[in-house]
Design a protein around this motif. Structure first.
Motif, PDB file in Angstrom:
ATOM      1  N   GLU A   1       0.829  -1.228   0.000  1.00  0.00           N
ATOM      2  CA  GLU A   1       0.000   0.000   0.000  1.00  0.00           C
ATOM      3  C   GLU A   1       0.846   1.254   0.000  1.00  0.00           C
ATOM      4  O   GLU A   1       0.418   2.306  -0.455  1.00  0.00           O
ATOM      5  CB  GLU A   1      -0.879   0.014   1.243  1.00  0.00           C
ATOM      6  CG  GLU A   1      -2.243  -0.525   0.975  1.00  0.00           C
ATOM      7  CD  GLU A   1      -3.081  -0.517   2.233  1.00  0.00           C
ATOM      8  OE1 GLU A   1      -3.087   0.512   2.939  1.00  0.00           O
ATOM      9  OE2 GLU A   1      -3.708  -1.551   2.486  1.00  0.00           O
ATOM     10  N   VAL A   2       2.050   1.128   0.583  1.00  0.00           N
ATOM     11  CA  VAL A   2       2.953   2.286   0.580  1.00  0.00           C
ATOM     12  C   VAL A   2       4.088   2.020  -0.408  1.00  0.00           C
ATOM     13  O   VAL A   2       4.736   0.983  -0.338  1.00  0.00           O
ATOM     14  CB  VAL A   2       3.521   2.540   1.985  1.00  0.00           C
ATOM     15  CG1 VAL A   2       4.572   3.663   1.926  1.00  0.00           C
ATOM     16  CG2 VAL A   2       2.410   2.899   2.954  1.00  0.00           C
TER      17      VAL A   2
ATOM     18  N   SER B   1       3.019   1.406 -10.796  1.00  0.00           N
ATOM     19  CA  SER B   1       3.963   0.646  -9.981  1.00  0.00           C
ATOM     20  C   SER B   1       4.894  -0.116 -10.897  1.00  0.00           C
ATOM     21  O   SER B   1       4.485  -0.552 -11.975  1.00  0.00           O
ATOM     22  CB  SER B   1       3.209  -0.309  -9.056  1.00  0.00           C
ATOM     23  OG  SER B   1       2.231  -0.999  -9.799  1.00  0.00           O
TER      24      SER B   1
ATOM     25  N   VAL C   1      -2.341   8.231  -6.140  1.00  0.00           N
ATOM     26  CA  VAL C   1      -1.722   8.602  -4.866  1.00  0.00           C
ATOM     27  C   VAL C   1      -2.813   9.051  -3.895  1.00  0.00           C
ATOM     28  O   VAL C   1      -3.639   9.891  -4.251  1.00  0.00           O
ATOM     29  CB  VAL C   1      -0.714   9.751  -5.080  1.00  0.00           C
ATOM     30  CG1 VAL C   1      -0.149  10.224  -3.749  1.00  0.00           C
ATOM     31  CG2 VAL C   1       0.416   9.308  -6.012  1.00  0.00           C
ATOM     32  N   GLN C   2      -2.803   8.445  -2.674  1.00  0.00           N
ATOM     33  CA  GLN C   2      -3.777   8.877  -1.644  1.00  0.00           C
ATOM     34  C   GLN C   2      -3.175  10.014  -0.829  1.00  0.00           C
ATOM     35  O   GLN C   2      -3.757  11.057  -0.686  1.00  0.00           O
ATOM     36  CB  GLN C   2      -4.099   7.706  -0.698  1.00  0.00           C
ATOM     37  CG  GLN C   2      -4.619   6.466  -1.400  1.00  0.00           C
ATOM     38  CD  GLN C   2      -6.062   6.624  -1.830  1.00  0.00           C
ATOM     39  OE1 GLN C   2      -6.496   7.695  -1.990  1.00  0.00           O
ATOM     40  NE2 GLN C   2      -6.803   5.554  -2.038  1.00  0.00           N
ATOM     41  N   GLU C   3      -1.951   9.721  -0.282  1.00  0.00           N
ATOM     42  CA  GLU C   3      -1.270  10.787   0.452  1.00  0.00           C
ATOM     43  C   GLU C   3       0.223  10.514   0.473  1.00  0.00           C
ATOM     44  O   GLU C   3       0.638   9.365   0.362  1.00  0.00           O
ATOM     45  CB  GLU C   3      -1.804  10.880   1.887  1.00  0.00           C
ATOM     46  CG  GLU C   3      -1.570   9.611   2.669  1.00  0.00           C
ATOM     47  CD  GLU C   3      -1.958   9.763   4.135  1.00  0.00           C
ATOM     48  OE1 GLU C   3      -1.869  10.874   4.657  1.00  0.00           O
ATOM     49  OE2 GLU C   3      -2.308   8.743   4.736  1.00  0.00           O
TER      50      GLU C   3
ATOM     51  N   ILE D   1       3.874  10.422   2.285  1.00  0.00           N
ATOM     52  CA  ILE D   1       4.318  10.146   3.654  1.00  0.00           C
ATOM     53  C   ILE D   1       5.737  10.659   3.794  1.00  0.00           C
ATOM     54  O   ILE D   1       6.573  10.440   2.917  1.00  0.00           O
ATOM     55  CB  ILE D   1       4.306   8.627   3.925  1.00  0.00           C
ATOM     56  CG1 ILE D   1       2.912   8.056   3.658  1.00  0.00           C
ATOM     57  CG2 ILE D   1       4.739   8.335   5.361  1.00  0.00           C
ATOM     58  CD1 ILE D   1       2.875   6.550   3.649  1.00  0.00           C
TER      59      ILE D   1
ATOM     60  N   GLN E   1       7.575   9.125  -0.469  1.00  0.00           N
ATOM     61  CA  GLN E   1       6.811   7.887  -0.281  1.00  0.00           C
ATOM     62  C   GLN E   1       5.347   8.256  -0.259  1.00  0.00           C
ATOM     63  O   GLN E   1       4.985   9.347   0.134  1.00  0.00           O
ATOM     64  CB  GLN E   1       7.201   7.244   1.037  1.00  0.00           C
ATOM     65  CG  GLN E   1       8.438   6.378   0.922  1.00  0.00           C
ATOM     66  CD  GLN E   1       8.621   5.524   2.164  1.00  0.00           C
ATOM     67  OE1 GLN E   1       8.584   6.043   3.289  1.00  0.00           O
ATOM     68  NE2 GLN E   1       8.804   4.230   1.981  1.00  0.00           N
ATOM     69  N   ALA E   2       4.507   7.337  -0.732  1.00  0.00           N
ATOM     70  CA  ALA E   2       3.077   7.666  -0.748  1.00  0.00           C
ATOM     71  C   ALA E   2       2.252   6.428  -0.458  1.00  0.00           C
ATOM     72  O   ALA E   2       2.636   5.305  -0.813  1.00  0.00           O
ATOM     73  CB  ALA E   2       2.703   8.238  -2.093  1.00  0.00           C
ATOM     74  N   ARG E   3       1.120   6.717   0.153  1.00  0.00           N
ATOM     75  CA  ARG E   3       0.139   5.653   0.310  1.00  0.00           C
ATOM     76  C   ARG E   3      -0.695   5.702  -0.967  1.00  0.00           C
ATOM     77  O   ARG E   3      -1.115   6.768  -1.401  1.00  0.00           O
ATOM     78  CB  ARG E   3      -0.753   5.950   1.528  1.00  0.00           C
ATOM     79  CG  ARG E   3      -1.718   4.824   1.904  1.00  0.00           C
ATOM     80  CD  ARG E   3      -2.601   5.228   3.093  1.00  0.00           C
ATOM     81  NE  ARG E   3      -1.823   5.730   4.240  1.00  0.00           N
ATOM     82  CZ  ARG E   3      -1.119   4.952   5.080  1.00  0.00           C
ATOM     83  NH1 ARG E   3      -1.078   3.658   4.902  1.00  0.00           N
ATOM     84  NH2 ARG E   3      -0.462   5.485   6.088  1.00  0.00           N
ATOM     85  N   VAL E   4      -0.874   4.516  -1.611  1.00  0.00           N
ATOM     86  CA  VAL E   4      -1.523   4.537  -2.923  1.00  0.00           C
ATOM     87  C   VAL E   4      -2.687   3.578  -3.005  1.00  0.00           C
ATOM     88  O   VAL E   4      -2.793   2.646  -2.192  1.00  0.00           O
ATOM     89  CB  VAL E   4      -0.529   4.175  -4.045  1.00  0.00           C
ATOM     90  CG1 VAL E   4       0.645   5.131  -4.058  1.00  0.00           C
ATOM     91  CG2 VAL E   4      -0.067   2.742  -3.911  1.00  0.00           C
ATOM     92  N   GLU E   5      -3.567   3.860  -3.996  1.00  0.00           N
ATOM     93  CA  GLU E   5      -4.674   2.931  -4.267  1.00  0.00           C
ATOM     94  C   GLU E   5      -4.373   2.248  -5.608  1.00  0.00           C
ATOM     95  O   GLU E   5      -4.272   2.918  -6.636  1.00  0.00           O
ATOM     96  CB  GLU E   5      -5.987   3.709  -4.377  1.00  0.00           C
ATOM     97  CG  GLU E   5      -7.150   2.852  -4.750  1.00  0.00           C
ATOM     98  CD  GLU E   5      -8.315   3.685  -5.326  1.00  0.00           C
ATOM     99  OE1 GLU E   5      -9.265   3.089  -5.829  1.00  0.00           O
ATOM    100  OE2 GLU E   5      -8.225   4.951  -5.285  1.00  0.00           O
TER     101      GLU E   5
END
Ligand code: ADP
Length: 781
Positions: free
Chosen positions: A17-18, A82, A108-110, A112, A119-123
Motif C-alpha cells: 500500500e505504501v 507501480s 496517490v492517496q497521500e 508520507i 513515499q506515498a500511500r496509494v490505491e
C-alpha cells in the motif's frame, strides 16, 4: 559491480500500500511495458538500493515540471504506475541504470514523510477487461492503424504490427500503442489517466491517427525530393555515359564541339590583345557550362559579338577629289556651298590622313538632302554607310549598351552599327541629334560626347562589350533640323553646314533630274511609258506640297507613278503623259489654294513669316474687337514670348493712338481678341511682333493690310524693330506662297545674300527700323 537480479516473484494483486516514489520526467511507464531508466540523484539511488534489497517494487509518477533537483508532492501527477526492477547496474559512483517493467496504475492517496525520497500511500487500480462489440471494433481499428504506423516508421521492428493484433486485452493494447507512439509526455499521461476503456481506446486512436498522417506527409515530401534528386542523378549519369560512349567512338559531344569551334574562331580572328584575353576567359567559362543553361546562351552570344566585330577590318579610302566632286554632283543638284565644304574636308583628309577634322553637322528642314549627302560622301570615299536615328533616344544604354548581367542585354547602337558595316571606318550618320532626349535613364548626350570626341573615342567603352573599341577611324556626320536644342558641348565639336531648302525652280529641276527618274525606275516604268510636263511638276510643288524640302514631292511623284503603272498594267494605255489637268486624277483635289495669300479681306488680318523645324512658314494673325472693358484675349496656343509681344503691340498703339487717328479712349470701351490659326499648333518667339502690331493697327484704324505682303521682326515698347532669325527660310516660304512684298528689320539685310537672284526679282524687300514705318508700309491708305 552489477547486482544480479534474483528471481522475480511478485504478485500483482498483492502490491504494497505504501510505495517509494521516483519522479519520471521524459517518459511514461504503462503497465506491462518495459522501460530503461537512468537514476542519478543521491536520494533516488538510495531509493533504488533499498528497493533492490526488498521486493524490487516502487512507484513511478510523471513530473509536471520536467527535470529538477528536489521534487515535492505538488510537482507530480496524481496517477502513476507501480514498477518492478528487472535489472540494475551501476556504471559509476552515483548512477544507476535500471530496466523496469510496469505493473499497475495507482492513484496517490497521500504522501508520507520520513525518508530522503518521496513515499506515498496509494490505491492500486484493478482494470476491467470486459469487451463489447464497440470495444472490439475500436481494437481492430487501432491495431490496423498501428500496423500502418509500423510500416511507415523505419525505426520500429515490423513484427510489432503483428504483435499488436495478437493482444486480446483492450487496455493493454491501448497502453502498448500509446507507449510506442511519438506523442508528448502530457498526451501519454492523459492516456494513463483514462480508466474507462472505450475512452482510452478512442484517445489512443486519435493520437495514432495524427501520427500516421504526419508520417505519410513526411513520406510524401521525402518521395518528391527523392524524385527530383533521382531525375538529376539519372540525367547526370546518362550524360556521363553518353560522353564515355562518344569518347569510345572517337566523337565529341555537341557542346564540346561548339567550344572547340569558338576556340578556332578566336584563334583565327585577328583580335586585339585585351579582347583576346576576354574572349578566352569567356570561352573557359563556356566550357564549364551546360549547353541548355541560359548562361550558356549569354556566353555564346557575347563570344559571337567579340568575333564578329571589325576590330582590325577596314575598307580602303578612296581620296580622289575629282571623283568625289563627280559623285556629289551626280547625286545632288545645287547645294554648292555644302558640296564645296565637303570637298575641302576630303582634301584635308587626303593631305593629312590622320587629321582629326571637325565633325560635320548638316542643319536644315526635312527633305533637303542631309541624309543623301552623307550617303554620297561614303560613296565618294569608298566607305560603308550607316545611319543611326537619335530622335527620341533617351536612354544612355541605346548608345552604350546594357551590361551583360541584364537579361537580353545587347551592345549600343554604335557597336551594332559597326558589326553591320563589317568595317571599322564607315561613315556614321547620327540623324536628328537635335531630338536627343534626356531623363532618369541617363544622359545619352554625354555618351555621344565620348563617341564624338577624338581625344576619347579610341577607347570607347560599350557596357556590353566591356572591352574598349577604337572609334577613331569612323567618320561621324550629324544632322539636325534646328540648332537650338543641340546640347552645347556637342555643338562645340561640330562644324555646321546649313541646307536652306529649295526654291520652286530648283525643285522642278531636282524632280526632273533625280526624283522622277528614281521613282520611274522604282515602279518599273520606262522613260517612254511616263512623262511629266513642267507645268504638272510645278502644279504638284505649288499646290500639293508646300514644304522647304523634297520629301512630300518625292512621295507625290511616287503616288503618280503608282497610278500610271496600274493603268499601264491594266492595258488602258501604253504611254502616259502627266499634264497639269491630270494631276488631280492621281492625287485628288489640290491641297493648297494660291489665294491663301489673299485671305486678307477685312481689317484686322496680317500675314507673318515664321520659322519652324520644317523650315519657313506663312503665319496669319487675326484680330477682332467687341464691346467690353479693355480686355486682351489671345488664342491659338501662343507661348509667353508671343503673348508679351501682343501686349507690347497694344501698348504701343495706345500711346500712339492720336498719331494713328484712333480714338484715344478706344480701349475703355472694347475687348480685343487676337487669334493665330492653325490653333492646334503651338507657336512662340518674338518674330511675330510686327505682324501682331500690323493686325491690331489695321483693326483699330479700319485700314486693311496690303495684299501679297508679309513681314517678320521683333518689336519694342519704344517703337524699334529688332532683327530676327531664319530669314532665308522665311523668304523661301514667302516665295512659295506667292508673296510679293516682304517687310524685314533693317539689320537682317545682310541675311539676304544667299537668296537666289530669281527670288530677288520676284519679291520686293522693304527694310525698317521703326514700328511706325511698318504701319506706313503695310496698311492701305
Ligand atoms: P533629309 O535627310 O534632309 O531629311 P533626304 O536626304 O532624305 O533629306 O532627302 C530627301 C529626298 O530628296 C531624297 O530622296 C534625296 O535624294 C532628295 N534630294 C534632296 N536634296 C537633293 C538634291 N539637292 N538633289 C537631288 N536630290 C535631292
Amino acid at each position: 559491480m552489477a547486482d544480479q537480479p534474483s528471481p522475480i516473484n511478485v504478485n500483482v494483486d498483492k502490491l504494497p500500500e505504501v510505495l517509494s516514489i521516483l519522479p519520471l520526467f521524459d517518459a511514461v511507464l504503462f503497465p506491462k511495458m518495459v522501460l530503461p531508466l537512468m537514476v542519478m540523484q543521491d536520494d533516488s539511488i538510495q531509493l533504488v538500493d533499498e528497493a533492490m534489497s526488498g521486493d524490487r517494487v516502487f512507484g513511478l509518477v510523471v513530473s509536471k515540471q520536467g527535470s529538477k533537483e528536489k521534487y515535492g508532492p505538488e510537482d507530480l501527477y496524481a496517477m502513476g504506475t507501480s514498477a518492478l526492477i528487472l535489472k540494475m547496474a551501476k556504471p559509476g559512483e552515483n548512477r544507476a541504470q535500471l530496466l523496469v517493467q510496469g505493473m499497475r496504475r495507482f492513484r496517490v492517496q497521500e504522501f508520507i514523510e520520513g525518508k530522503p525520497y518521496l513515499q506515498a500511500r496509494v490505491e492500486h487500480i484493478q482494470e476491467a477487461d470486459k469487451k463489447d462489440t464497440e470495444i472490439e471494433a475500436l481494437m481492430v481499428n487501432l491495431a490496423g492503424l498501428f500496423g500502418r504506423i509500423v510500416e511507415l516508421s523505419p525505426g520500429l521492428p515490423s513484427e510489432m504490427g503483428q504483435m499488436a493484433k495478437s493482444i486480446q486485452d483492450p487496455g493493454t493494447l491501448a497502453d502498448m500503442v500509446a507507449s510506442t507512439l511519438n506523442s508528448t509526455i502530457d498526451e501519454k499521461q492523459r492516456v494513463l489517466e483514462i480508466l474507462e476503456l472505450k475512452k482510452r481506446l478512442k484517445e489512443v486512436l486519435r493520437q495514432a491517427n495524427r501520427q500516421k498522417e504526419i508520417l505519410e506527409l513526411g513520406n510524401k515530401i521525402q518521395n518528391q525530393v527523392k524524385e527530383g534528386m533521382d531525375k538529376q542523378q539519372r540525367d547526370y549519369y546518362l550524360r556521363q555515359q553518353l560522353k564515355a560512349i562518344q569518347e569510345e567512338l572517337g566523337e565529341k559531344d555537341q557542346s564540346q564541339f561548339e567550344v572547340d569551334e569558338y576556340r578556332t574562331k578566336i584563334e583565327e580572328k585577328d583580335l586585339p590583345e585585351d579582347v583576346r584575353k576576354e574572349a578566352e576567359r569567356e570561352l573557359n567559362r563556356l566550357a564549364r557550362m551546360h549547353p541548355s543553361s541560359s548562361e550558356y546562351t549569354v556566353a555564346t552570344t557575347y563570344l559571337d559579338w567579340l568575333i564578329a566585330l571589325p576590330w582590325h577590318e577596314s575598307t580602303k579610302d578612296v581620296l580622289d577629289i575629282k571623283k568625289a566632286k563627280k559623285v556629289l554632283d551626280e547625286d545632288h543638284f545645287g547645294l554648292e556651298k555644302p558640296k564645296k565644304r565637303i570637298i575641302e574636308y576630303l582634301a584635308v583628309r587626303k593631305l593629312k590622313p590622320d587629321s582629326k577634322g571637325p565633325i560635320l553637322c548638316f542643319v536644315g528642314p526635312p527633305g533637303t538632302g542631309k541624309t543623301s549627302l552623307g550617303r554620297s560622301i561614303a560613296r565618294a570615299m569608298g566607305r560603308k554607310f550607316h545611319r543611326i536615328s537619335l530622335g527620341g533616344v533617351r536612354d544612355e544604354a541605346e548608345i552604350r549598351g546594357h551590361r551583360r548581367t541584364y537579361v537580353g542585354a545587347l551592345p549600343g547602337r554604335i557597336i551594332q552599327g559597326l558589326r553591320r558595316c563589317e568595317s571599322n571606318n564607315p561613315v556614321f550618320m547620327l540623324d536628328e541629334i537635335d531630338k536627343l532626349g534626356m531623363d532618369f535613364r541617363g544622359d545619352p548626350s554625354s555618351a555621344l560626347l565620348e563617341v564624338l570626341d577624338p581625344e576619347q573615342n579610341f577607347t570607347f567603352s560599350d557596357h556590353y562589350l566591356d572591352v574598349p573599341f577604337d572609334l577613331s577611324r569612323v567618320m561621324f556626320i550629324t544632322t539636325a533640323n534646328i540648332l537650338d536644342t543641340i546640347p552645347p558641348p556637342l555643338l562645340d565639336r561640330m562644324e555646321v553646314i546649313r541646307l536652306l531648302g529649295y526654291t520652286e525652280d530648283e525643285k522642278i529641276q531636282i524632280a526632273q533630274k533625280f526624283l522622277i527618274p528614281r521613282q520611274r525606275e522604282a515602279h518599273g516604268l520606262s522613260e517612254k511609258q511616263i512623262a511629266f510636263t513642267r507645268g504638272a511638276i510645278r502644279h504638284i510643288i505649288a499646290d500639293y506640297t508646300r514644304e522647304a524640302g523634297l520629301r512630300n514631292l518625292e512621295r507625290e511623284i511616287a503616288n503618280i507613278c503608282r497610278g500610271v503603272a496600274t493603268r499601264i498594267a491594266e492595258g488602258e494605255s501604253v504611254a502616259i503623259r502627266v499634264r497639269v489637268k491630270d494631276v488631280a486624277r492621281y492625287l485628288g483635289p489640290q491641297r493648297f489654294t494660291p489665294e491663301e495669300a489673299a485671305r486678307i479681306q477685312a481689317p484686322g488680318v496680317a500675314t507673318g513669316l515664321a520659322w519652324t523645324q520644317a523650315g519657313g512658314e506663312i503665319l496669319y494673325v487675326e484680330a477682332t474687337a467687341m464691346k467690353g472693358k479693355g480686355n486682351l484675349t489671345l488664342t491659338g496656343q501662343l507661348g509667353d514670348v508671343m503673348k508679351e509681344s501682343a501686349a507690347a503691340a497694344l501698348s504701343f498703339i495706345r500711346t500712339h493712338a492720336a498719331e494713328l487717328g484712333i480714338d484715344e479712349d478706344f480701349y475703355a470701351k472694347m475687348d480685343v481678341h487676337i487669334h493665330l490659326p492653325a490653333g492646334a499648333i503651338p507657336k512662340d518667339g518674338p518674330s511675330a511682333g510686327v505682324t501682331l502690331l500690323a493686325a491690331l493697327a489695321s483693326l483699330l484704324t479700319g485700314r486693311k493690310v496690303k495684299k501679297g505682303l508679309a513681314m517678320t521682326g521683333e518689336i519694342t515698347l519704344r517703337g524699334q524693330v529688332l532683327p530676327v532669325g531664319g530669314i532665308k527660310e522665311k523668304v523661301l516660304a514667302a516665295h512659295r506662297s506667292r508673296i510679293h512684298t516682304v517687310i524685314l528689320p533693317r539689320q537682317n539685310k545682310k541675311d539676304l545674300e544667299d537668296i537666289p537672284k530669281k527670288i530677288h526679282r520676284q519679291i520686293q524687300f522693304q527694310f525698317v527700323d521703326k514700328m511706325m514705318d511698318v504701319l506706313k508700309l503695310a496698311l492701305e491708305k
